[in-house]
Design an enzyme around this catalytic site. Structure first.
Site, PDB file in Angstrom:
ATOM      1  N   HIS A   1     -15.023   6.936   1.612  1.00 38.48           N
ATOM      2  CA  HIS A   1     -13.610   7.176   1.898  1.00 38.48           C
ATOM      3  C   HIS A   1     -13.217   8.549   1.368  1.00 38.48           C
ATOM      4  O   HIS A   1     -13.540   8.912   0.247  1.00 38.48           O
ATOM      5  CB  HIS A   1     -12.750   6.101   1.248  1.00 38.48           C
ATOM      6  CG  HIS A   1     -11.401   5.962   1.880  1.00 38.48           C
ATOM      7  ND1 HIS A   1     -10.453   6.959   1.820  1.00 38.48           N
ATOM      8  CD2 HIS A   1     -10.861   4.945   2.583  1.00 38.48           C
ATOM      9  CE1 HIS A   1      -9.372   6.550   2.454  1.00 38.48           C
ATOM     10  NE2 HIS A   1      -9.589   5.336   2.936  1.00 38.48           N
TER      11      HIS A   1
ATOM     12  N   CYS B   1      -7.596  13.617 -15.800  1.00 36.24           N
ATOM     13  CA  CYS B   1      -7.904  14.717 -14.896  1.00 36.24           C
ATOM     14  C   CYS B   1      -7.201  15.981 -15.385  1.00 36.24           C
ATOM     15  O   CYS B   1      -6.113  15.905 -15.971  1.00 36.24           O
ATOM     16  CB  CYS B   1      -7.446  14.386 -13.475  1.00 36.24           C
ATOM     17  SG  CYS B   1      -8.335  13.019 -12.723  1.00 36.24           S
TER      18      CYS B   1
ATOM     19  N   SER C   1      -9.628  -9.577   7.054  1.00 39.18           N
ATOM     20  CA  SER C   1     -10.683  -8.897   6.302  1.00 39.18           C
ATOM     21  C   SER C   1     -11.551  -9.904   5.553  1.00 39.18           C
ATOM     22  O   SER C   1     -11.042 -10.872   4.994  1.00 39.18           O
ATOM     23  CB  SER C   1     -10.041  -7.924   5.300  1.00 39.18           C
ATOM     24  OG  SER C   1     -11.006  -7.405   4.431  1.00 39.18           O
TER      25      SER C   1
ATOM     26  N   CYS D   1      -8.752   8.114  -9.457  1.00 36.43           N
ATOM     27  CA  CYS D   1      -7.425   7.751  -9.949  1.00 36.43           C
ATOM     28  C   CYS D   1      -6.646   6.966  -8.903  1.00 36.43           C
ATOM     29  O   CYS D   1      -5.773   6.159  -9.241  1.00 36.43           O
ATOM     30  CB  CYS D   1      -6.643   9.005 -10.329  1.00 36.43           C
ATOM     31  SG  CYS D   1      -7.375   9.949 -11.674  1.00 36.43           S
TER      32      CYS D   1
ATOM     33  N   TYR E   1      -7.326  -5.664  12.948  1.00 39.56           N
ATOM     34  CA  TYR E   1      -7.867  -6.818  12.220  1.00 39.56           C
ATOM     35  C   TYR E   1      -8.223  -7.958  13.176  1.00 39.56           C
ATOM     36  O   TYR E   1      -9.195  -8.686  12.941  1.00 39.56           O
ATOM     37  CB  TYR E   1      -6.882  -7.285  11.152  1.00 39.56           C
ATOM     38  CG  TYR E   1      -6.995  -6.494   9.866  1.00 39.56           C
ATOM     39  CD1 TYR E   1      -8.047  -6.715   8.989  1.00 39.56           C
ATOM     40  CD2 TYR E   1      -6.066  -5.516   9.543  1.00 39.56           C
ATOM     41  CE1 TYR E   1      -8.171  -5.977   7.823  1.00 39.56           C
ATOM     42  CE2 TYR E   1      -6.175  -4.772   8.380  1.00 39.56           C
ATOM     43  CZ  TYR E   1      -7.238  -5.012   7.521  1.00 39.56           C
ATOM     44  OH  TYR E   1      -7.370  -4.267   6.363  1.00 39.56           O
TER      45      TYR E   1
ATOM     46  N   LEU F   1       0.825  -1.202   0.000  1.00 34.53           N
ATOM     47  CA  LEU F   1       0.000   0.000   0.000  1.00 34.53           C
ATOM     48  C   LEU F   1       0.866   1.263   0.000  1.00 34.53           C
ATOM     49  O   LEU F   1       0.648   2.179  -0.785  1.00 34.53           O
ATOM     50  CB  LEU F   1      -0.923  -0.042   1.214  1.00 34.53           C
ATOM     51  CG  LEU F   1      -2.008   1.024   1.338  1.00 34.53           C
ATOM     52  CD1 LEU F   1      -3.231   0.427   2.042  1.00 34.53           C
ATOM     53  CD2 LEU F   1      -1.506   2.216   2.128  1.00 34.53           C
TER      54      LEU F   1
ATOM     55  N   CYS G   1      -0.397   6.901 -16.288  1.00 26.77           N
ATOM     56  CA  CYS G   1      -1.847   7.010 -16.458  1.00 26.77           C
ATOM     57  C   CYS G   1      -2.197   7.250 -17.924  1.00 26.77           C
ATOM     58  O   CYS G   1      -3.127   6.643 -18.455  1.00 26.77           O
ATOM     59  CB  CYS G   1      -2.382   8.134 -15.582  1.00 26.77           C
ATOM     60  SG  CYS G   1      -4.165   8.401 -15.713  1.00 26.77           S
TER      61      CYS G   1
ATOM     62  N   ARG H   1       3.364   0.874  11.436  1.00 23.78           N
ATOM     63  CA  ARG H   1       1.913   0.716  11.531  1.00 23.78           C
ATOM     64  C   ARG H   1       1.485  -0.727  11.791  1.00 23.78           C
ATOM     65  O   ARG H   1       0.412  -0.962  12.346  1.00 23.78           O
ATOM     66  CB  ARG H   1       1.258   1.165  10.221  1.00 23.78           C
ATOM     67  CG  ARG H   1       1.462   2.623   9.870  1.00 23.78           C
ATOM     68  CD  ARG H   1       0.639   3.515  10.742  1.00 23.78           C
ATOM     69  NE  ARG H   1       0.612   4.889  10.254  1.00 23.78           N
ATOM     70  CZ  ARG H   1       0.164   5.913  10.940  1.00 23.78           C
ATOM     71  NH1 ARG H   1      -0.320   5.723  12.141  1.00 23.78           N
ATOM     72  NH2 ARG H   1       0.178   7.134  10.432  1.00 23.78           N
TER      73      ARG H   1
ATOM     74  N   CYS I   1      -3.613  16.209 -14.250  1.00 25.14           N
ATOM     75  CA  CYS I   1      -2.823  14.976 -14.283  1.00 25.14           C
ATOM     76  C   CYS I   1      -1.535  15.179 -15.077  1.00 25.14           C
ATOM     77  O   CYS I   1      -1.556  15.702 -16.201  1.00 25.14           O
ATOM     78  CB  CYS I   1      -3.641  13.855 -14.909  1.00 25.14           C
ATOM     79  SG  CYS I   1      -2.736  12.287 -15.081  1.00 25.14           S
TER      80      CYS I   1
END
Length: 428
Positions: free
Chosen positions: A263, A401, A116, A187, A109, A77, A409, A101, A404
Site C-alpha cells: 500500500h 518521526c 471482506s 504512523c 465488496y 475511515l 502520538c 463513496r 511529527c
C-alpha cells in the site's frame, strides 16, 4: 471509479466473522449482529508462580463483513486524521466523501463475495497462534485471542470492553499484548491503531489507566509494533512465491519477474520521516535473499488516492508498462498484507490482473498468507520472543518521526514506553 482511486484502499487487511458465535448473536443471514469481539470464557489467574492469563490482541484496520457495513466503515475511515488528514474541515468532508463513496465500494465488496474476509482470517490466525503459545510459553498461559479493528467490527472499544468482561483490569490487573498485523510500521496504520487503543484505555479504565490511583489494578500493556524481517514471515512469503513459480514451465521460470506490491503513502507522510517505505524494502530484500535472488524483481505501490503526490511507481502502471514491453510472466506479491482483503481480491485480482494485464495467463498473484502454517508459526515465535524479552515495545517505536508534531502520538508513545516498569517478569 476503480477501488484504487477510492479511499477504501487506505485500509490494509482483515474481515468479519466469529468462529463460533453464540446462536443468539446471529441474524437470519448468519452474520454476527453484535459488535463485540469474539466471546471468550471468563479469565482466571493460574496458580501461584504462573504469569497468565495473557490477552493477545491482533490489531488491524479491518474491513466490512457485509455490504451493509460499508457505510459505517468508510465513515470511521474518513474521520481518522492519522490516516486521511483533511485538516479543519475533516468533520465536514469526511462524512460527505464517505456517503459519496459508499455505493461504489459496496459494489466492489459484492464482487468479492459480499464482504471482506479479513476478520475471518484474523480470528483464525490469532486463535491458532494462541494454541501454539500455550505450549511454547506455559508460564504466560492461557493465551486468550482477541481482534481489534480500527474501522470495522470488532472495534477497539468493543474489544476493550470484552477484556474487562473477561476478567482483565478493573482492579484485577492482567497482561495484554497489542500485536500489530502490519509487519512494517507506519504512523498511519500501526500508529493510528495504538492511538485508538491508548484513547480507549484511558476512557474505560479511568484513573487506573493514567496511574493516578492503583495503577496495578489496570491492564498492563506491551506492544509488538513491527516485524518486517522476521525469518518466519520471510519463509512464509518465500514458500508462497515458490509455489506460484512452479506453475510456470521450467524453461521460462528463471525469467519470471516478481512484483512486490505494498500500500502506498502520500509523499507528505514519507517526507515527514515515516519508516514504512524502508521497512517494506527490508522485507523485500529479506525474501529475495531467502530465494537466492533467483528472479528479477521490483517493489511497487498500490492504492494511490487523490491528486497529491504518492509513493511510486504504482502497481497498476508497472504491470501495464511491463506487459507492453513483452514481460508477460509476472508474479504479484502483496508484501505488506497478512491476509486476503479488498486490496488483493479486488484491486490486484480484478483490476490489475484482469483489466490492466488483460487477463494474460502469465500474470499471476502469489497466495496471501491467510492460513499458512509457516506464517502462524512465525506469529507464535514473534509473540513468544516478545513475552520472553520483558520489554513493553521496540526501542524504535519510542522515537517520533522527524517531522511529527502530533501531541497525541507523543503521549501514546510515552504511555507505552512507561509500561516497561510494570511488565511482568520475563519468561525463563
Amino acid at each position: 471509479m476503480s477501488i484504487r482511486h477510492s479511499a477504501t484502499h487506505l485500509t490494509r487487511s482483515l474481515a468479519t466473522r466469529s468462529p463460533r458465535p453464540a446462536a443468539g448473536l446471529l441474524g437470519t443471514n448468519g452474520f454476527q449482529k453484535s459488535c463485540m469481539a469474539t466471546v471468550t470464557p471468563p479469565v482466571t489467574q493460574n496458580e501461584v508462580g504462573k504469569q497468565g492469563p495473557t490477552a493477545m490482541v491482533f490489531m488491524n484496520m479491518g474491513g466490512p463483513s457485509t455490504t451493509d457495513e460499508v457505510g459505517d466503515f468508510l465513515s470511521r475511515l474518513f474521520a481518522d486524521g492519522d490516516l486521511i488528514p483533511l485538516g479543519p474541515l475533516q468533520s465536514y468532508l469526511g462524512p460527505l466523501i464517505s456517503r459519496r463513496r459508499t455505493p461504489k465500494i459496496q459494489k466492489q465488496y459484492a464482487a468479492i463475495g459480499g464482504g471482506s474476509p479479513i476478520r475471518k482470517w484474523s480470528e483464525h490466525q490469532c486463535e491458532e497462534m494462541c494454541k501454539l503459545l500455550d505450549e511454547m510459553s506455559p508460564e504466560t498461559a492461557p493465551h486468550k485471542p482477541y481482534v481489534a479493528f480500527r474501522y470495522a467490527n470488532p472495534l477497539t472499544e468493543h474489544m476493550y470492553e470484552q477484556l474487562l468482561k473477561d476478567g482483565f483490569g478493573k482492579g484485577r490487573g492482567g497482561r495484554a499484548v497489542a500485536f500489530t498485523q502490519y509487519p512494517q510500521y507506519s504512523c498511519s496504520t500501526t500508529g493510528s491503531s495504538l492511538n485508538e487503543l491508548w484513547k480507549w484505555r484511558n476512557r474505560l479504565e479511568g484513573k487506573r489507566a493514567t496511574g493516578e490511583t492503583n495503577p496495578d489494578g489496570a491492564i498492563t500493556w506491551s506492544v509488538i509494533d513491527r516485524w518486517p524481517t522476521h525469518p518466519g514471515l520471510v519463509e512464509a512469503f518465500a514458500q508462497n512465491i515458490e509455489a506460484k513459480l512452479a506453475e510456470y514451465p521450467e524453461e521460462r521460470r528463471k525469467d519470471v519477474v516478481i512484483l512486490f506490491s505494498a500500500h502506498s503513502l502520500p509523499m507528505s507522510v514519507v517526507n515527514r520521516g515515516d519508516p514504512y517505505p524502508s521497512e517494506v524494502a527490508a522485507t523485500v530484500h529479506a525474501v529475495m535473499h531467502r530465494l537466492g535472488h533467483s528472479q528479477p524483481y521490483r517493489l511497487c505501490w498500490q492504492s494511490q488516492v487523490g491528486p497529491s503526490a504518492w509513493l511510486g511507481a504504482q502497481t497498476s502502471d508497472t504491470v501495464k508498462q511491463y506487459v507492453a514491453r513483452g514481460h508477460t510472466d509476472l508474479i504479484l506479491v502483496p508484501i505488506a498484507f497478512t491476509s486476503d482483503h479488498i486490496e488483493t481480491l479486488y484491486e490486484l485480482d480484478l483490476e490489475v490482473i484482469e483489466e490492466d494485464a488483460k487477463g494474460h495467463p502469465g500474470v499471476k498473484r502469489a497466495e496471501s498468507l491467510n492460513g499458512s502454517p509457516a506464517f502462524i508459526k512465525a506469529l507464535a515465535d514473534i509473540a513468544h520472543a516478545h513475552l520472553k524479552s520483558g520489554e513493553s515495545s521496540s526501542r524504535q517505536m519510542h522515537l517520533r518521526c522527524q517531522g511529527c508534531n502530533s501531541e497525541r502520538c507523543l503521549e501514546q508513545k510515552k504511555f507505552f514506553a512507561g509500561e516497561q516498569a510494570k511488565i511482568l517478569p520475563t519468561v525463563k
